[in-house]
Design a protein around this motif. Structure first.
Motif: not given
Length: 299
Positions: A12-19, A125-127, A165-176, A266-268
Motif C-alpha cells: 500500500r505504500k513505501g519503497r516496495p510499491l514505488e518499485a 509483490f512483496d519484500s 526481484g525488482l532491483g530496489d536493493t538494500v542489503y542485510h550486511t555483516l558489520m563489526a 532486501s528487495e521487492t
C-alpha cells in the motif's frame, strides 16, 4: 474480444510499491499515472512524518485525490497509523491500466505475500524478507539466489514461489567492530562460523538471518537485540558484531563499524501462486520479469 483483467496484490505504500510502479511504468504506458501515485504517497508520508502541514484535512485530501469519472484513475484509502492517537493515513488502494495483452489491476494489500498464500491472487509483490521469515526451510548453508529460495519452500506449506526481484536493493550486511577482526580477516560467513559470542540483529529478522547465514554458522552464536532507543548501528557497535540493512553504510561507519559481506538483498520480488496462475497471469509475468529486466537475489 474483451481484454482479460489480472489482479495483482501490491504493497500500500513505501519503497516496495514505488518499485512496482516503476517496473510497470517501464513496461507499459503507465508512467504518468505511476508518477502521480508516487508523488501523492510521498506527500502523504511527509504529512505523516510532520514535515508537511496541508490546509485540508485527511478526508478533504482523499476526496481531492479521487476522480470517480476516470475509469483508470488511481484510488486511495485510509488506514489507522501507529502514531500517537492513531491518526488516519492515506495509502494506495488500486489502479487499473491496459497493456497490449491484458488489463492489469493493481490492488493494495497490507500483506501481499499472505494474500497470495491464501489464494486471493495469482500474482503479487512483496519484500523478499517476508518469504525468508515465513516459509523457507533452514539449512546448514546460507541462501544464494532466487532458485535457492524456491528450493527451500516446502510445497506442502504453500503454493507461492518467487519469480524475480525488482532491483530496489538494500542489503542485510555483516558489520563489526574492527578490533574484533584478526589482521587480514574477511568479515564474511566463514568468520561468523568461527565466531563464538553475541550477534546483534533486529528481533524480527531472526529467522531471516538464520536462513541467509546458514545454521552451520550459528552453533556458538547467541542473538542479541537492540534495546529501545539507540539505533541499530549503535547497538551493533556495543555488541561488536551484527547484521543490519545498509544502503551506503555511512551510518555504520559513523559508529566505527566496518562493513563485511552483503548477505542478502532486501528487495521487492514478484511472486506467483502456482496453483492459481492462468495464461493471462503469465502475460503479466512476462511484462515484469523479462530476461532484460530480471534481477536475481545474490550474495
Amino acid at each position: 474480444m474483451m481484454t482479460e483483467t489480472v489482479r495483482v496484490a501490491v504493497p500500500r505504500k513505501g519503497r516496495p510499491l514505488e518499485a512496482v510502479l516503476e517496473r510497470f511504468a517501464t513496461a507499459a504506458d503507465f508512467a504518468e499515472v505511476a508518477d502521480e501515485i508516487t508523488s501523492t504517497l510521498r506527500f502523504e508520508k511527509s504529512v505523516t512524518k510532520g514535515h508537511s502541514h496541508p490546509d485540508q484535512n485527511v478526508y478533504e485530501r482523499l476526496a481531492a485525490y479521487s476522480d470517480l469519472d476516470a475509469a483508470s484513475a488511481p484510488e486511495y484509502t485510509l488506514l489507522r497509523d501507529d502514531r500517537e492517537g492513531m491518526p488516519r493515513r492515506i495509502v494506495f488502494d488500486s489502479v487499473t491500466f491496459e497493456t497490449d495483452d491484458v488489463e492489469v489491476h493493481l490492488v493494495g494489500r497490507e500483506e501481499p505475500f499472505r494474500a497470495l498464500r491464501t489464494h486471493e491472487f495469482a500474482l503479487g509483490f512483496d519484500s523478499a524478507d517476508l518469504v525468508l521469515e515465513e516459509v523457507v526451510q533452514l539449512q546448514p548453508d546460507g541462501l544464494g539466489s532466487i532458485e535457492d529460495v524456491n528450493a527451500r519452500i516446502d510445497p506442502m506449506d504453500t503454493d507461492v514461489r518467487v519469480v524475480s526481484g525488482l532491483g530496489d536493493t538494500v542489503y542485510h550486511t555483516l558489520m563489526a567492530d574492527p578490533e574484533l577482526l584478526p589482521p587480514g580477516a574477511d568479515l564474511d560467513r566463514d568468520f561468523v562460523a568461527d565466531y563464538a559470542g553475541d550477534l546483534c540483529i533486529s528481533p524480527r529478522y531472526e529467522r531471516l538471518v538464520e536462513a541467509v547465514l546458514g545454521t552451520r554458522c550459528l552453533d556458538d552464536v547467541t542473538f542479541a537485540y537492540p534495546t529501545e532507543g539507540p539505533e541499530e548501528e549503535a547497538a551493533i557497535a556495543d555488541t561488536g558484531l551484527g547484521v543490519y540493512l545498509t544502503m551506503t553504510g555511512s551510518t555504520a561507519r559513523e559508529h566505527g563499524l566496518v562493513l563485511g559481506e552483503h548477505l542478502f538483498p532486501s528487495e521487492t520480488v514478484l511472486m506467483e501462486n502456482v496453483a492459481e496462475t492462468q495464461p493471462a497471469a503469465e502475460a503479466v509475468k512476462d511484462i515484469v520479469a523479462s530476461p532484460d529486466l530480471e534481477t536475481e537475489l545474490r550474495v
